[in-house]
Scaffold this motif. Structure first.
Motif, PDB file in Angstrom:
ATOM      1  N   ALA A   3       0.835  -1.207   0.000  1.00 27.94           N
ATOM      2  CA  ALA A   3       0.000   0.000   0.000  1.00 27.94           C
ATOM      3  C   ALA A   3       0.872   1.260   0.000  1.00 27.94           C
ATOM      4  O   ALA A   3       0.571   2.238  -0.689  1.00 27.94           O
ATOM      5  CB  ALA A   3      -0.937  -0.003   1.204  1.00 27.94           C
ATOM      6  N   LEU A   4       1.967   1.224   0.756  1.00 29.86           N
ATOM      7  CA  LEU A   4       2.857   2.382   0.801  1.00 29.86           C
ATOM      8  C   LEU A   4       3.528   2.614  -0.547  1.00 29.86           C
ATOM      9  O   LEU A   4       3.657   3.757  -0.996  1.00 29.86           O
ATOM     10  CB  LEU A   4       3.918   2.205   1.899  1.00 29.86           C
ATOM     11  CG  LEU A   4       4.911   3.359   2.061  1.00 29.86           C
ATOM     12  CD1 LEU A   4       4.174   4.673   2.344  1.00 29.86           C
ATOM     13  CD2 LEU A   4       5.908   3.048   3.159  1.00 29.86           C
ATOM     14  N   GLU A   5       3.928   1.548  -1.202  1.00 34.01           N
ATOM     15  CA  GLU A   5       4.528   1.692  -2.534  1.00 34.01           C
ATOM     16  C   GLU A   5       3.521   2.274  -3.524  1.00 34.01           C
ATOM     17  O   GLU A   5       3.868   3.139  -4.337  1.00 34.01           O
ATOM     18  CB  GLU A   5       5.045   0.336  -3.033  1.00 34.01           C
ATOM     19  CG  GLU A   5       6.257  -0.175  -2.265  1.00 34.01           C
ATOM     20  CD  GLU A   5       6.599  -1.622  -2.576  1.00 34.01           C
ATOM     21  OE1 GLU A   5       7.763  -1.995  -2.370  1.00 34.01           O
ATOM     22  OE2 GLU A   5       5.704  -2.389  -3.012  1.00 34.01           O
ATOM     23  N   ARG A   6       2.279   1.800  -3.459  1.00 30.73           N
ATOM     24  CA  ARG A   6       1.228   2.352  -4.327  1.00 30.73           C
ATOM     25  C   ARG A   6       1.016   3.827  -4.031  1.00 30.73           C
ATOM     26  O   ARG A   6       0.914   4.638  -4.948  1.00 30.73           O
ATOM     27  CB  ARG A   6      -0.085   1.588  -4.133  1.00 30.73           C
ATOM     28  CG  ARG A   6      -0.053   0.199  -4.742  1.00 30.73           C
ATOM     29  CD  ARG A   6      -1.367  -0.534  -4.592  1.00 30.73           C
ATOM     30  NE  ARG A   6      -2.442   0.197  -5.236  1.00 30.73           N
ATOM     31  CZ  ARG A   6      -3.702   0.211  -4.793  1.00 30.73           C
ATOM     32  NH1 ARG A   6      -4.038  -0.472  -3.719  1.00 30.73           N
ATOM     33  NH2 ARG A   6      -4.623   0.887  -5.426  1.00 30.73           N
ATOM     34  N   TYR A   7       0.958   4.191  -2.752  1.00 25.71           N
ATOM     35  CA  TYR A   7       0.778   5.584  -2.340  1.00 25.71           C
ATOM     36  C   TYR A   7       1.910   6.453  -2.893  1.00 25.71           C
ATOM     37  O   TYR A   7       1.663   7.521  -3.462  1.00 25.71           O
ATOM     38  CB  TYR A   7       0.736   5.674  -0.815  1.00 25.71           C
ATOM     39  CG  TYR A   7       0.700   7.071  -0.261  1.00 25.71           C
ATOM     40  CD1 TYR A   7      -0.510   7.723  -0.055  1.00 25.71           C
ATOM     41  CD2 TYR A   7       1.871   7.744   0.070  1.00 25.71           C
ATOM     42  CE1 TYR A   7      -0.550   9.011   0.453  1.00 25.71           C
ATOM     43  CE2 TYR A   7       1.845   9.030   0.580  1.00 25.71           C
ATOM     44  CZ  TYR A   7       0.624   9.659   0.763  1.00 25.71           C
ATOM     45  OH  TYR A   7       0.595  10.941   1.267  1.00 25.71           O
ATOM     46  N   ASN A   8       3.143   6.007  -2.732  1.00 23.39           N
ATOM     47  CA  ASN A   8       4.306   6.782  -3.173  1.00 23.39           C
ATOM     48  C   ASN A   8       4.347   6.989  -4.679  1.00 23.39           C
ATOM     49  O   ASN A   8       4.942   7.948  -5.153  1.00 23.39           O
ATOM     50  CB  ASN A   8       5.599   6.135  -2.686  1.00 23.39           C
ATOM     51  CG  ASN A   8       5.801   6.316  -1.199  1.00 23.39           C
ATOM     52  OD1 ASN A   8       5.331   7.280  -0.606  1.00 23.39           O
ATOM     53  ND2 ASN A   8       6.483   5.373  -0.580  1.00 23.39           N
ATOM     54  N   LYS A   9       3.703   6.121  -5.437  1.00 21.84           N
ATOM     55  CA  LYS A   9       3.687   6.255  -6.900  1.00 21.84           C
ATOM     56  C   LYS A   9       2.589   7.210  -7.387  1.00 21.84           C
ATOM     57  O   LYS A   9       2.584   7.579  -8.555  1.00 21.84           O
ATOM     58  CB  LYS A   9       3.502   4.886  -7.549  1.00 21.84           C
ATOM     59  CG  LYS A   9       4.738   4.023  -7.464  1.00 21.84           C
ATOM     60  CD  LYS A   9       4.584   2.770  -8.286  1.00 21.84           C
ATOM     61  CE  LYS A   9       5.905   2.008  -8.242  1.00 21.84           C
ATOM     62  NZ  LYS A   9       6.067   1.129  -9.369  1.00 21.84           N
ATOM     63  N   LEU A  10       1.684   7.575  -6.506  1.00 20.87           N
ATOM     64  CA  LEU A  10       0.585   8.452  -6.899  1.00 20.87           C
ATOM     65  C   LEU A  10       1.069   9.887  -7.077  1.00 20.87           C
ATOM     66  O   LEU A  10       2.034  10.304  -6.440  1.00 20.87           O
ATOM     67  CB  LEU A  10      -0.516   8.422  -5.832  1.00 20.87           C
ATOM     68  CG  LEU A  10      -1.251   7.100  -5.656  1.00 20.87           C
ATOM     69  CD1 LEU A  10      -2.130   7.151  -4.419  1.00 20.87           C
ATOM     70  CD2 LEU A  10      -2.077   6.785  -6.894  1.00 20.87           C
ATOM     71  N   PRO A  11       0.354  10.669  -7.903  1.00 23.18           N
ATOM     72  CA  PRO A  11       0.674  12.096  -8.004  1.00 23.18           C
ATOM     73  C   PRO A  11       0.461  12.777  -6.650  1.00 23.18           C
ATOM     74  O   PRO A  11      -0.349  12.319  -5.831  1.00 23.18           O
ATOM     75  CB  PRO A  11      -0.337  12.626  -9.031  1.00 23.18           C
ATOM     76  CG  PRO A  11      -0.865  11.426  -9.736  1.00 23.18           C
ATOM     77  CD  PRO A  11      -0.718  10.261  -8.797  1.00 23.18           C
ATOM     78  N   LYS A  12       1.193  13.852  -6.430  1.00 21.27           N
ATOM     79  CA  LYS A  12       1.142  14.548  -5.138  1.00 21.27           C
ATOM     80  C   LYS A  12      -0.284  14.980  -4.774  1.00 21.27           C
ATOM     81  O   LYS A  12      -0.689  14.871  -3.616  1.00 21.27           O
ATOM     82  CB  LYS A  12       2.082  15.758  -5.171  1.00 21.27           C
ATOM     83  CG  LYS A  12       2.361  16.311  -3.807  1.00 21.27           C
ATOM     84  CD  LYS A  12       3.144  15.307  -2.986  1.00 21.27           C
ATOM     85  CE  LYS A  12       3.571  15.902  -1.676  1.00 21.27           C
ATOM     86  NZ  LYS A  12       4.101  14.893  -0.783  1.00 21.27           N
ATOM     87  N   ASP A  13      -1.076  15.457  -5.753  1.00 22.25           N
ATOM     88  CA  ASP A  13      -2.435  15.914  -5.446  1.00 22.25           C
ATOM     89  C   ASP A  13      -3.320  14.762  -4.967  1.00 22.25           C
ATOM     90  O   ASP A  13      -4.188  14.943  -4.112  1.00 22.25           O
ATOM     91  CB  ASP A  13      -3.068  16.653  -6.626  1.00 22.25           C
ATOM     92  CG  ASP A  13      -3.154  15.822  -7.893  1.00 22.25           C
ATOM     93  OD1 ASP A  13      -2.285  14.959  -8.123  1.00 22.25           O
ATOM     94  OD2 ASP A  13      -4.099  16.050  -8.672  1.00 22.25           O
ATOM     95  N   VAL A  14      -3.086  13.563  -5.487  1.00 24.85           N
ATOM     96  CA  VAL A  14      -3.852  12.394  -5.035  1.00 24.85           C
ATOM     97  C   VAL A  14      -3.381  11.968  -3.643  1.00 24.85           C
ATOM     98  O   VAL A  14      -4.199  11.597  -2.794  1.00 24.85           O
ATOM     99  CB  VAL A  14      -3.744  11.231  -6.050  1.00 24.85           C
ATOM    100  CG1 VAL A  14      -4.477   9.999  -5.550  1.00 24.85           C
ATOM    101  CG2 VAL A  14      -4.275  11.662  -7.410  1.00 24.85           C
ATOM    102  N   GLN A  15      -2.088  12.052  -3.385  1.00 23.27           N
ATOM    103  CA  GLN A  15      -1.576  11.756  -2.048  1.00 23.27           C
ATOM    104  C   GLN A  15      -2.204  12.704  -1.024  1.00 23.27           C
ATOM    105  O   GLN A  15      -2.589  12.267   0.072  1.00 23.27           O
ATOM    106  CB  GLN A  15      -0.053  11.892  -2.010  1.00 23.27           C
ATOM    107  CG  GLN A  15       0.683  10.811  -2.742  1.00 23.27           C
ATOM    108  CD  GLN A  15       2.193  11.011  -2.707  1.00 23.27           C
ATOM    109  OE1 GLN A  15       2.702  11.980  -2.155  1.00 23.27           O
ATOM    110  NE2 GLN A  15       2.913  10.081  -3.312  1.00 23.27           N
ATOM    111  N   ILE A  16      -2.326  13.971  -1.373  1.00 25.95           N
ATOM    112  CA  ILE A  16      -2.930  14.947  -0.460  1.00 25.95           C
ATOM    113  C   ILE A  16      -4.393  14.596  -0.208  1.00 25.95           C
ATOM    114  O   ILE A  16      -4.872  14.682   0.931  1.00 25.95           O
ATOM    115  CB  ILE A  16      -2.770  16.375  -1.014  1.00 25.95           C
ATOM    116  CG1 ILE A  16      -1.295  16.788  -0.941  1.00 25.95           C
ATOM    117  CG2 ILE A  16      -3.649  17.362  -0.253  1.00 25.95           C
ATOM    118  CD1 ILE A  16      -0.960  18.065  -1.688  1.00 25.95           C
ATOM    119  N   LEU A  17      -5.119  14.164  -1.249  1.00 26.28           N
ATOM    120  CA  LEU A  17      -6.511  13.737  -1.052  1.00 26.28           C
ATOM    121  C   LEU A  17      -6.591  12.561  -0.090  1.00 26.28           C
ATOM    122  O   LEU A  17      -7.450  12.527   0.799  1.00 26.28           O
ATOM    123  CB  LEU A  17      -7.147  13.344  -2.387  1.00 26.28           C
ATOM    124  CG  LEU A  17      -7.586  14.459  -3.306  1.00 26.28           C
ATOM    125  CD1 LEU A  17      -8.068  13.883  -4.634  1.00 26.28           C
ATOM    126  CD2 LEU A  17      -8.674  15.295  -2.663  1.00 26.28           C
TER     127      LEU A  17
END
Length: 87
Positions: A3-17
């Motif tokens: 899950a952390l690897e998936r999170y880290n690959k997301l665009p910054k705006d999606v991580q903020i969401l």
């Protein structure tokens, strides 16, 4: 992939969401737990009231935003709406 690897690959705006999603969820749960501690054995009633309140507030604020978008302020909307109710 974790899950952390998936999170880290997301665009910054999606991580903020996602961060906001978790933060707001945790805050809501804290409020609920506090209310249940004030009124033990009333969990179902508290949950129903909070959900209704949240829905009512969401609807109110959504409509307020639409009215402001067409140039009607909060105060004007309230005055006109109350005038209509008491006519």
């Amino acid at each position: 992939m974790t899950a952390l690897e998936r999170y880290n690959k997301l665009p910054k705006d999606v991580q903020i969401l996602i961060d906001d999603y978790i933060t707001w969820f945790e805050n809501a749960e804290d409020c609920f737990e506090t209310l249940v501690s004030i009124a033990p054995n009333k969990e179902c009633s508290i949950r129903a009231l909070l959900e209704a309140y949240g829905n009512y507030q969401h609807q109110h604020l959504t409509i307020k935003e639409k009215l402001e978008g067409i140039g009607i302020s909060d105060a004007e909307a309230y005055q006109m709406g109350m005038s209509q109710l008491i006519k």
